[in-house]
Write a protein that holds these residues in place. Structure first.
Motif, PDB file in Angstrom:
ATOM      1  N   PHE A 122      27.584 102.789  94.954  1.00 47.87           N
ATOM      2  CA  PHE A 122      28.352 102.270  93.814  1.00 47.87           C
ATOM      3  C   PHE A 122      29.787 102.788  93.844  1.00 47.87           C
ATOM      4  CE2 PHE A 122      24.282 100.976  92.214  1.00 47.87           C
ATOM      5  CZ  PHE A 122      24.574  99.887  91.409  1.00 47.87           C
ATOM      6  N   PHE A 123      29.971 104.028  94.292  1.00 48.27           N
ATOM      7  CA  PHE A 123      31.321 104.590  94.370  1.00 48.27           C
ATOM      8  C   PHE A 123      32.149 103.835  95.405  1.00 48.27           C
ATOM      9  CE2 PHE A 123      34.586 107.658  95.593  1.00 48.27           C
ATOM     10  CZ  PHE A 123      35.012 108.098  94.350  1.00 48.27           C
ATOM     11  N   ALA A 124      31.497 103.469  96.502  1.00 50.62           N
ATOM     12  CA  ALA A 124      32.197 102.770  97.591  1.00 50.62           C
ATOM     13  C   ALA A 124      32.444 101.303  97.263  1.00 50.62           C
ATOM     14  CB  ALA A 124      31.384 102.889  98.878  1.00 50.62           C
ATOM     15  N   GLU A 125      31.456 100.660  96.592  1.00 51.60           N
ATOM     16  CA  GLU A 125      31.540  99.215  96.352  1.00 51.60           C
ATOM     17  C   GLU A 125      32.123  98.844  94.990  1.00 51.60           C
ATOM     18  OE1 GLU A 125      30.808  96.946  98.590  1.00 51.60           O
ATOM     19  OE2 GLU A 125      30.143  98.408 100.083  1.00 51.60           O
ATOM     20  N   SER A 126      32.375  99.834  94.153  1.00 52.03           N
ATOM     21  CA  SER A 126      32.904  99.607  92.791  1.00 52.03           C
ATOM     22  C   SER A 126      31.946  98.823  91.901  1.00 52.03           C
ATOM     23  CB  SER A 126      34.253  98.875  92.844  1.00 52.03           C
ATOM     24  OG  SER A 126      35.164  99.632  93.597  1.00 52.03           O
ATOM     25  N   GLY A 127      30.664  98.853  92.242  1.00 50.20           N
ATOM     26  CA  GLY A 127      29.649  98.229  91.386  1.00 50.20           C
ATOM     27  C   GLY A 127      29.517  96.732  91.597  1.00 50.20           C
ATOM     28  N   PHE A 128      28.809  96.083  90.664  1.00 50.23           N
ATOM     29  CA  PHE A 128      28.602  94.627  90.736  1.00 50.23           C
ATOM     30  C   PHE A 128      28.274  94.091  89.356  1.00 50.23           C
ATOM     31  CE2 PHE A 128      24.355  96.391  91.200  1.00 50.23           C
ATOM     32  CZ  PHE A 128      23.579  95.557  90.399  1.00 50.23           C
ATOM     33  N   GLU A 129      28.340  92.769  89.235  1.00 50.20           N
ATOM     34  CA  GLU A 129      27.978  92.098  87.985  1.00 50.20           C
ATOM     35  C   GLU A 129      26.663  91.353  88.171  1.00 50.20           C
ATOM     36  OE1 GLU A 129      31.206  89.578  86.848  1.00 50.20           O
ATOM     37  OE2 GLU A 129      32.468  91.251  86.155  1.00 50.20           O
ATOM     38  N   LEU A 130      25.797  91.449  87.158  1.00 48.44           N
ATOM     39  CA  LEU A 130      24.512  90.751  87.184  1.00 48.44           C
ATOM     40  C   LEU A 130      24.479  89.817  85.981  1.00 48.44           C
ATOM     41  CD1 LEU A 130      21.859  90.693  88.812  1.00 48.44           C
ATOM     42  CD2 LEU A 130      20.936  92.366  87.209  1.00 48.44           C
ATOM     43  N   LEU A 131      24.649  88.510  86.233  1.00 51.27           N
ATOM     44  CA  LEU A 131      24.707  87.534  85.142  1.00 51.27           C
ATOM     45  C   LEU A 131      23.306  87.227  84.612  1.00 51.27           C
ATOM     46  CD1 LEU A 131      27.339  85.013  86.589  1.00 51.27           C
ATOM     47  CD2 LEU A 131      27.724  86.993  85.111  1.00 51.27           C
ATOM     48  N   ASP A 132      23.214  86.974  83.302  1.00 52.83           N
ATOM     49  CA  ASP A 132      21.920  86.685  82.673  1.00 52.83           C
ATOM     50  C   ASP A 132      21.243  85.460  83.275  1.00 52.83           C
ATOM     51  OD1 ASP A 132      22.279  88.802  80.971  1.00 52.83           O
ATOM     52  OD2 ASP A 132      23.052  87.604  79.311  1.00 52.83           O
ATOM     53  N   ASP A 133      22.042  84.437  83.591  1.00 54.61           N
ATOM     54  CA  ASP A 133      21.470  83.161  84.028  1.00 54.61           C
ATOM     55  C   ASP A 133      21.646  82.895  85.521  1.00 54.61           C
ATOM     56  OD1 ASP A 133      20.631  82.593  81.449  1.00 54.61           O
ATOM     57  OD2 ASP A 133      22.508  81.582  80.913  1.00 54.61           O
ATOM     58  N   CYS A 134      21.852  83.937  86.309  1.00 53.65           N
ATOM     59  CA  CYS A 134      22.021  83.694  87.747  1.00 53.65           C
ATOM     60  C   CYS A 134      20.703  83.218  88.354  1.00 53.65           C
ATOM     61  CB  CYS A 134      22.534  84.944  88.453  1.00 53.65           C
ATOM     62  SG  CYS A 134      21.365  86.302  88.579  1.00 53.65           S
ATOM     63  N   SER A 135      20.793  82.454  89.422  1.00 50.68           N
ATOM     64  CA  SER A 135      19.605  81.869  90.057  1.00 50.68           C
ATOM     65  C   SER A 135      18.766  82.949  90.722  1.00 50.68           C
ATOM     66  CB  SER A 135      20.029  80.840  91.097  1.00 50.68           C
ATOM     67  OG  SER A 135      20.704  81.496  92.162  1.00 50.68           O
ATOM     68  N   ASN A 136      17.529  82.597  91.052  1.00 50.50           N
ATOM     69  CA  ASN A 136      16.647  83.540  91.754  1.00 50.50           C
ATOM     70  C   ASN A 136      17.277  84.005  93.064  1.00 50.50           C
ATOM     71  OD1 ASN A 136      14.699  83.278  89.763  1.00 50.50           O
ATOM     72  ND2 ASN A 136      13.598  81.659  90.846  1.00 50.50           N
ATOM     73  N   GLU A 137      17.885  83.049  93.778  1.00 53.52           N
ATOM     74  CA  GLU A 137      18.493  83.348  95.083  1.00 53.52           C
ATOM     75  C   GLU A 137      19.642  84.344  94.936  1.00 53.52           C
ATOM     76  OE1 GLU A 137      20.702  80.937  98.731  1.00 53.52           O
ATOM     77  OE2 GLU A 137      19.640  79.807  97.189  1.00 53.52           O
ATOM     78  N   GLU A 138      20.500  84.119  93.933  1.00 52.00           N
ATOM     79  CA  GLU A 138      21.646  84.993  93.693  1.00 52.00           C
ATOM     80  C   GLU A 138      21.177  86.387  93.250  1.00 52.00           C
ATOM     81  OE1 GLU A 138      25.811  85.984  93.209  1.00 52.00           O
ATOM     82  OE2 GLU A 138      24.640  84.598  94.443  1.00 52.00           O
ATOM     83  N   TYR A 139      20.169  86.418  92.390  1.00 51.83           N
ATOM     84  CA  TYR A 139      19.605  87.688  91.893  1.00 51.83           C
ATOM     85  C   TYR A 139      19.068  88.521  93.056  1.00 51.83           C
ATOM     86  CZ  TYR A 139      16.367  90.662  89.157  1.00 51.83           C
ATOM     87  OH  TYR A 139      15.682  91.716  88.597  1.00 51.83           O
ATOM     88  N   GLU A 140      18.343  87.851  93.959  1.00 51.45           N
ATOM     89  CA  GLU A 140      17.761  88.541  95.111  1.00 51.45           C
ATOM     90  C   GLU A 140      18.863  89.019  96.061  1.00 51.45           C
ATOM     91  OE1 GLU A 140      14.292  87.800  98.478  1.00 51.45           O
ATOM     92  OE2 GLU A 140      14.657  86.292  96.928  1.00 51.45           O
ATOM     93  N   ARG A 141      19.907  88.206  96.229  1.00 49.86           N
ATOM     94  CA  ARG A 141      21.002  88.567  97.132  1.00 49.86           C
ATOM     95  C   ARG A 141      21.741  89.805  96.627  1.00 49.86           C
ATOM     96  NH1 ARG A 141      26.107  88.592  97.418  1.00 49.86           N
ATOM     97  NH2 ARG A 141      26.421  87.618  95.372  1.00 49.86           N
ATOM     98  N   ILE A 142      22.012  89.833  95.318  1.00 48.53           N
ATOM     99  CA  ILE A 142      22.765  90.961  94.743  1.00 48.53           C
ATOM    100  C   ILE A 142      21.986  92.268  94.890  1.00 48.53           C
ATOM    101  CG2 ILE A 142      23.626  91.957  92.579  1.00 48.53           C
ATOM    102  CD1 ILE A 142      24.314  89.052  91.714  1.00 48.53           C
TER     103      ILE A 142
END
Length: 487
Positions: free
Chosen positions: A405-425
């Motif tokens: 997380f320190f290296a990547e500056s974190g990420f956003e997880l949207l409530d309605d993201c698709s299964n594919e996007e959720y798995e990728r993140i």
């Protein structure tokens, strides 16, 4: 010949039928169930070694019963289950308002018709499902509602004087003769109405507008009450408590397993929803833990209780949240996510009574605190405990995740993201996969994504990562990085 096909008093006597009081009926059928090893109150969970044995003893003792407990503790359900201990059918004089026993009539109507018709007196049969009466005690309940009153219209139609007992209109209690009669929330009944029950409970006498009728009503009374009501809204008057044979204390489920069983039994889920949304076992446990946390929370008035209905409605909301997300993404199947738990907040806020500190926080914030507390409680059961104080530069099982997380500056997880996007993140955070393989090697493949998100939320609760809510989802960051970015 089936006994319920008997249509006259003569046929009933010839059949050898013998009458039993309702308390003897309950006692006899309970004895048979206990002897046979059958469950006496099937579908009621968590009371097998506490409430149910006490209830069985009360029935065997022929007692009227007061079930005392906080809201959502299956008090009314226990009372309704008593129907199953009644005989399937009982005979009564056809046309009797109070279900007169043909072999032991107590009303003037039944006595007169038997005197006139004798063995030809018509009888009908009452099924046990029709032998349950229930009244919610409210301040506006009157003696006339419960016991009865003089009916001027009946007096006019029959051309009778008000002094004639045939002009009486019977209330709910006489009409429930030979039945189970439940008064819910007894302390809400005004004291003067409670006084009117004294003789009914003890001697069977009822008085209506000066009529003193010797009517030995045959009834099983069950009362329910919340102990907090004794001081808040009203009280049970002492002489009435003295006339109730057994007072039985109910309680909430004592384990997550029992709580899950109750929730899964009671939640109204259709097959389409259940097929569409996969629910990991951990998610179900977390849901139940929220209720356990609420009962201990400093923000919630534990005297008013946290109903089992909280978990039931929360599960319904949880699956609906995941279902809605999948429908919006055009997907036929989905797996529950931890972020879907935001959808259960409306199910929590309406079911808890907040103390002053809770009101200051706000109901929605308290609900989010409860979810966080549940995650905090469960985390050490799955992964190594996170110590509050750690030595500088000491490597822990979570160091690689925090460094990612320190290296990547974190990420956003949207409530309605698709299964594919959720798995990728979540798949992009390689240290999560390594941690699960090491500490949860037998984890089902379907549960892996939920577990990854659970780790992230757990690290937030233990102050190792930060999590910020925005309108469309969550942002996870390194806790120090996010602090530096604010400077």
């Amino acid at each position: 010949m089936k006994i319920e096909k008997i249509k006259t008093l003569g046929e009933l006597i010839k059949s050898g039928y013998t009458s039993k009081s309702i308390k003897d009926e309950l006692r006899s059928n309970l004895r048979d169930k206990i002897k046979s090893g059958k469950a006496t109150f099937e579908g009621v969970h968590g009371f097998e070694n506490t409430v149910i044995p006490e209830l069985e003893r009360a029935i065997l003792s022929r007692h009227n019963i007061n079930l005392l407990g906080l809201r959502g503790q299956a008090k009314t359900r226990l009372a309704r289950k008593m129907i199953e201990l009644l005989d399937e059918y009982i005979p009564f004089v056809t046309g009797s308002e109070i279900n007169d026993d043909p072999l032991n009539p107590i009303s003037r109507f039944a006595k007169d018709i038997i005197e006139i018709k004798g063995d030809e007196t018509p009888i009908s049969w009452l099924h046990r499902s029709d032998r349950f009466f229930e009244k919610l005690a409210t301040p506006d309940v009157t003696v006339a509602d419960l016991i009865g009153d003089v009916d001027p219209i009946k007096a006019a139609n029959l051309k009778l004087s008000y002094a004639d007992d045939r002009v009486i209109h019977f209330g709910m209690i006489p009409r429930a003769n030979r039945c189970i009669f439940v008064i819910n929330e007894l302390p809400d009944l005004q004291a003067r109405i409670q006084v009117a029950l004294f003789n009914i409970l003890q001697e069977g006498d009822i008085q209506i507008r000066g009529f003193k009728l010797r009517m030995p009503l045959d009834m099983q009374f069950v009362f329910t009450a919340n102990p907090e009501d004794y001081t808040n809204r009203g009280s049970i008057v002492t002489p009435l408590k003295d006339r109730i044979g057994s007072q039985i204390l109910t309680h909430y489920p004592e384990t997550i397993k029992i709580a899950r069983t109750i929730t899964e039994q009671e939640a109204k889920l259709d097959a389409v929803q259940s097929d569409m949304v996969y629910v990991p076992s951990l998610a179900r446990d977390l849901l139940e833990q929220i209720s356990f946390e609420a009962r201990e929370s400093e923000y919630i008035d534990n005297k008013s209780g946290v109903s089992a209905r909280l978990s039931i409605t929360a599960l319904e909301n949880l699956l609906s949240t995941a279902e809605r997300r999948a429908l919006k993404s055009g997907e036929d199947k989905t797996s529950l996510r931890l972020s879907d738990f935001m959808g259960i907040i409306p199910a929590i806020t309406g079911k808890v009574e907040l103390v002053y500190e809770g009101e200051q926080e706000g109901a929605a914030a308290v609900a989010q605190h409860l979810l966080g507390d549940a995650i905090h409680t469960f985390f050490p059961a799955y992964f190594p405990k996170i110590e509050k104080l750690e030595k500088q530069d000491e490597k822990t099982p979570y160091t690689d995740i925090i460094e990612w997380f320190f290296a990547e500056s974190g990420f956003e997880l949207l409530d309605d993201c698709s299964n594919e996007e959720y798995e990728r993140i979540l798949g992009s955070i390689v240290p999560l996969e390594i941690l699960i393989k090491k500490y949860q090697p037998k984890l089902e493949k379907e549960d892996k994504l939920f577990m990854k998100e659970f780790i992230l939320w757990g690290l937030v609760e233990y102050k190792k990562l930060s999590k910020d809510r925005f309108s469309e989802g969550y942002q996870f960051k390194d806790i120090y990085g996010s602090f530096i970015s604010k400077l």
